[in-house]
Design a protein around this motif. Sequence first.
Motif, PDB file in Angstrom:
ATOM      1  N   LYS A  32       1.588  44.705 -16.267  1.00 36.60           N
ATOM      2  CA  LYS A  32       2.266  44.232 -17.461  1.00 36.60           C
ATOM      3  C   LYS A  32       2.608  42.750 -17.336  1.00 36.60           C
ATOM      4  N   TYR A  52       5.036  38.211 -21.019  1.00 38.45           N
ATOM      5  CA  TYR A  52       5.676  39.477 -20.637  1.00 38.45           C
ATOM      6  C   TYR A  52       6.960  39.689 -21.439  1.00 38.45           C
ATOM      7  N   TYR A  56       7.129  42.962 -23.641  1.00 37.94           N
ATOM      8  CA  TYR A  56       7.788  44.134 -23.064  1.00 37.94           C
ATOM      9  C   TYR A  56       9.302  44.065 -22.965  1.00 37.94           C
TER      10      TYR A  56
END
Length: 101
Positions: A32, A52, A56
Amino acid sequence: MGEVERLMTVNRVAMIVSVHPETIRRAIRARKLGAYRAPGGLRISETDLKAYLDTYHCPASEMTSRTWSYVEANGPSSGGKKGSVSDFRQALRTKNALARR
């Protein structure tokens, strides 16, 4: 000549994002968060960190407020009927009777 991108350590990124360093390592293992292997450990670029965070990272402070409540967010519960005072008294009498045995 192009500008050299600044690379940060796992601990530095964890401090910036306010999470434990292991959380950053898990994100790297799960692919990720992009990282580079370098002598002395992993390094993360600023652009990979920004990507990122955009994809996320979801801080709780943005989702809740001081006046947040479950009922306001989700509506009243549908879990059964409201108990009346007489139901409560009956349950209390039953509990006391069983305790005397």
